[in-house]
Design an enzyme around this catalytic site. Structure first.
Site, PDB file in Angstrom:
ATOM      1  N   GLU A 133      44.300  31.568  24.029  1.00 11.49           N
ATOM      2  CA  GLU A 133      44.257  33.035  24.034  1.00 11.49           C
ATOM      3  C   GLU A 133      42.988  33.573  24.696  1.00 11.49           C
ATOM      4  O   GLU A 133      43.015  34.632  25.326  1.00 11.49           O
ATOM      5  CB  GLU A 133      44.332  33.558  22.598  1.00 11.49           C
ATOM      6  CG  GLU A 133      45.632  33.246  21.874  1.00 11.49           C
ATOM      7  CD  GLU A 133      46.772  34.180  22.248  1.00 11.49           C
ATOM      8  OE1 GLU A 133      46.532  35.394  22.380  1.00 11.49           O
ATOM      9  OE2 GLU A 133      47.903  33.690  22.417  1.00 11.49           O
ATOM     10  N   GLU A 142      41.863  41.348  25.914  1.00 10.73           N
ATOM     11  CA  GLU A 142      42.987  40.972  26.766  1.00 10.73           C
ATOM     12  C   GLU A 142      42.777  41.472  28.192  1.00 10.73           C
ATOM     13  O   GLU A 142      42.355  42.617  28.404  1.00 10.73           O
ATOM     14  CB  GLU A 142      44.273  41.572  26.184  1.00 10.73           C
ATOM     15  CG  GLU A 142      45.519  41.283  26.969  1.00 10.73           C
ATOM     16  CD  GLU A 142      46.744  41.934  26.349  1.00 10.73           C
ATOM     17  OE1 GLU A 142      47.843  41.755  26.899  1.00 10.73           O
ATOM     18  OE2 GLU A 142      46.596  42.625  25.318  1.00 10.73           O
TER      19      GLU A 142
END
Length: 269
Positions: A133, A142
């Site tokens: 991630e 992100e």
């Protein structure tokens, strides 16, 4: 009305009230809610914390083994992950083993269920997903996250603040208003109005990742690593993103090898 009649009525009301109270305390919660130690359904520390009877409980005062997480997540292990990221990565100055271990203190059952090998597999699984991630602890947020819509307007319990974005942040890239809201309630920050704290405070960041893990992933560990992929990002499964699945499995088997434990079955999802 006679005195005896009044006594009978009062007794009847007390009996009826007792029935209602008892019924309210018999948990029959939906799968996403916890049954608290007092028998009520809900989410957050009060319901899912110490004494939680069933559901996605995320803490417990009675782990089933005495495995020491810090003896498995050594400096060498943690640094072995982060050292693979580029020197310019923001995450290199943000994530640390010390902060992770401090956050683990809030989640007593993490890496403490089943046998010692089960504990090692859970820890390996957690860091496999974190590695994927965050790109070896490179990313705090992100990529292109602010351009994405992660507001579930149908969730009225945790309504979105239109000026905030609920894109991925932290070690497991916490996303969506329905995660930021309860995570904030449990940890102690305003997840709906201040989601950015997950990307600015290292302690909150790791606690948010562990909150999500204990709520959504911990209970499926025994089903194999593939089940943890489905719990974190099920859209990758069944051919959705086979490359991502392969990468996650690769990290998991690598870390299991480092811990000297077999990865088990059902690695794919």
């Amino acid at each position: 009305m006679t005195t005896s009649s009044s006594i009978l009525i009062i007794t009847g009301l007390l009996f009826f009230t007792t029935i209602i109270t008892t019924t309210a305390q018999n948990c029959g919660c939906s799968p996403d809610l916890c049954c608290s130690k007092y028998g009520y359904c809900g989410s957050g520390e009060t319901y899912c914390g110490d004494g939680c009877q069933q559901g996605p409980c995320f803490t417990s005062s009675t782990p089933t083994n005495d495995v020491s997480v810090d003896s498995i997540v050594t400096d060498a292990f943690f640094n072995g992950i982060i050292d693979q990221s580029d020197a310019s990565c923001k995450g290199r100055g943000f994530y640390s083993r010390a902060t992770f271990l401090d956050a683990v203190g809030k989640y007593a059952q993490f890496g403490k269920d089943g046998s010692a090998d089960d504990s090692k597999r859970e820890i390996a699984a957690f860091f496999a997903h974190v590695t994927h991630e965050t790109g070896h602890f490179c990313y705090i947020e992100e990529i292109d996250g602010p351009s994405k819509d992660y507001c579930d307007e149908s969730n009225t319990q945790y309504p979105c603040n239109p000026s905030k974005g609920y894109y991925g942040r932290g070690p497991l890239q916490l996303s969506w208003n329905y995660n930021y809201g309860p995570a904030g309630q449990s940890i102690g920050f305003d997840g709906l109005n201040n989601p950015d704290v997950v990307a600015t405070d290292p302690s909150t960041s790791f606690k948010a990742a562990l909150w999500f893990w204990m709520k959504n992933v911990h209970s499926v560990i025994g089903q194999g690593f593939g089940a943890t992929i489905r719990a974190i990002n099920g859209i990758e499964c069944n051919g959705g993103n086979s490359g991502a699945v392969t990468a996650r499995v690769g990290y998991y088997t690598q870390y299991c090898n480092q811990f000297g434990v077999a990865p088990g079955n059902n690695l794919q999802c």
